[in-house]
Enzyme design. Structure first.
Site, PDB file in Angstrom:
ATOM      1  CG  HIS A   1      -2.093   0.839   1.260  1.00  0.00           C
ATOM      2  ND1 HIS A   1      -1.927   2.226   1.422  1.00  0.00           N
ATOM      3  CD2 HIS A   1      -3.454   0.852   0.824  1.00  0.00           C
ATOM      4  CE1 HIS A   1      -3.137   2.847   1.013  1.00  0.00           C
ATOM      5  NE2 HIS A   1      -3.989   2.030   0.698  1.00  0.00           N
TER       6      HIS A   1
ATOM      7  CG  ASP B   1      -8.420  -2.999  -2.631  1.00  0.00           C
ATOM      8  OD1 ASP B   1      -9.393  -2.629  -2.618  1.00  0.00           O
ATOM      9  OD2 ASP B   1      -7.504  -2.257  -2.562  1.00  0.00           O
TER      10      ASP B   1
END
Ligand code: ACO
Length: 418
Positions: free
Chosen positions: A306, A363
């Site tokens: 991320h 996700d």
């Protein structure tokens, strides 16, 4: 007043700029007088270092893996409060009292119905159209049906509009799905809670029975809460930019929906499931992990890493628990989840991923969780839209609300930060 002094090495001129102090996190240099003082503009590719407004809504500490809404830990909100309470918190700065919640929820229940004319717009779209294209157009079209609300000036009018948007978007998302399948549209059920009503509108058939379990409602509700805000990311910034011109909030939200569409933003969980399907079998996981680690191969493990979180994404932690609970209670077993679990097990113990702080992100889990909820892949990003509209935030936000537990002041705009 604290300040930072910049020296122009060309002219030798020294100029002091005010330092805006954040309640949490990094302070920010106010360079609004830069051009007047030194004749320069700034270059900040991707706006990674630039805040476009002050905000007291959300705080992220990427190194610690911490996410706060109005000062509350995301884990606490997703576990102990429902999504509508979180919407109230984001809009008003504090969680509602039971009485405030009742008034808020009752109002939202009656606002769920879009104008009947909107159905004709759905009819004009081919059933194979991408749901995000249909959704953004339908939301934009709402501004035509709500023309009487074009001139929104007061805080109260903004709040009324925010409740209208939060309440109607799930109905439009469900209509988008029903249209794509050729199914009859199902009206919202005012007797059902927000997330339960959404599953009902997705699953029901006229005169038929519909089965929705509490664990499914809780899981979807948590997904909405975990997606409700993430500082000044691309879609939020798009909404703010359009709204700052005085454009109708529906038009601004439509712009945000389009910004969210991309694979680097709202489309990321679809890519995770695409990749899990492409891997196809647990026996092939090792080979794909080797490819992900190979510096000469472009292959990346989707759902890992991320831009901001260099520690476990706190949202991912909550979703993993939810997905495991859903699986256990409903007895769901799937090849995709097996592959995902194996990848997670290897990556969390592999030096390549550990040394680069590559943890599973939101996700990685939301894709498989949504599949377990029988939500088709094409609807993943529209579901993200529902969650993110919980943070309907207009240029006036912050001016009128004084949250008890403030986060910090400006936050940079990160493209595709989710
Ligand atoms: N798989 C394998 N290796 C990876 C991955 C991954 N998913 N992500 C990063 N790396 C490696 C890079 O190759 C690089 O290795 P090196 O130091 O040997 O060159 C190192 O980790 C750092 O990579 P960066 O790209 O600099 O990391 P950054 O923090 O800028 O990127 C990003 C973050 C874009 C999310 C990246 O981790 C990625 O591409 N992940 C896969 C896609 C994904 O899941 N996207 C959704 C993220 S959630 C969201 O924002 C919507």
């Amino acid at each position: 007043m604290k300040s930072v002094t910049l020296t122009d090495n060309q002219s030798g001129k020294r100029v002091e700029f005010p330092l805006l102090e954040s309640v949490l996190g990094s302070h920010v240099i106010d360079i609004s007088s830069l051009n007047k003082e030194l004749g320069y503009f700034t270059y900040d590719n991707g706006l990674g270092m630039t805040a476009s407004c002050t905000s007291t809504i959300t705080y992220i500490d990427g190194d610690k893996g911490e996410l706060l809404y109005r000062g509350y830990e995301i884990e606490e909100l997703a576990t102990n409060h429902n999504y509508l309470e979180v919407c109230y918190l984001l809009l008003n700065g504090e969680l509602p009292t039971p009485q405030e919640y009742r008034v808020f929820e009752d109002d939202m229940r009656i606002k769920r119905y879009p104008n009947e004319g909107i159905k004709k717009i759905f009819e004009a779209f081919p059933d194979k159209a991408h749901p995000m294209a249909v959704l953004s157009s339908a939301v934009s079209a709402l501004s035509a049906f709500h023309f009487q609300h074009l001139d929104i000036k007061t805080h109260q009018e903004y709040m009324e509009m925010a409740r209208r948007i939060i309440a109607k978007i799930p109905t439009l998302v469900a209509y988008t799905y029903r249209h794509s399948m050729g199914y009859p549209y199902i009206y919202p059920d005012p007797n059902r809670y927000f997330s339960e009503n959404f599953l009902y509108m997705m699953r029901a058939f006229p005169n038929g029975k519909v089965k929705i379990s509490q664990v499914e409602i809780d899981a979807l509700d948590a997904i909405f809460t975990l997606h409700a805000d993430h500082e000044q990311n691309a879609s939020t910034s798009a909404v703010r930019l359009v709204c700052s011109t005085g454009a109708h909030p529906y038009a601004a939200i439509s712009a945000g929906i389009n910004a969210l569409w991309g694979r680097a933003h709202g489309g990321a969980n679809e890519s995770v499931v695409d990749q899990l399907e492409m891997i196809g079998d647990v026996s092939k996981v090792d080979a794909f992990i080797a490819r992900a680690k190979d510096p000469n191969d472009d292959f990346r493990l989707m759902g890992f890493g991320h831009r901001v979180y260099k520690n476990f994404d706190p949202r991912a932690r909550v979703l993993k628990k939810m997905r495991d609970k859903l699986q256990a209670e409903l007895g769901i077993s799937s090849k995709i989840i097996e592959i995902a679990n194996r990848i997670e097990e290897i990556a969390l113990n592999d030096d390549y991923f550990v040394s680069r702080n590559l943890y599973p992100n939101i996700d990685f889990y939301s894709g498989t969780l949504l599949l377990a909820l029988q939500i088709p892949r094409s609807m993943f990003t529209p579901i993200f839209v529902i969650g993110r509209t919980g943070r309907v935030d207009y240029p006036m936000d912050g001016a009128k609300t004084r949250p008890k537990r403030q986060n910090h002041t400006p936050t940079p705009t990160l493209c595709g930060q989710c």
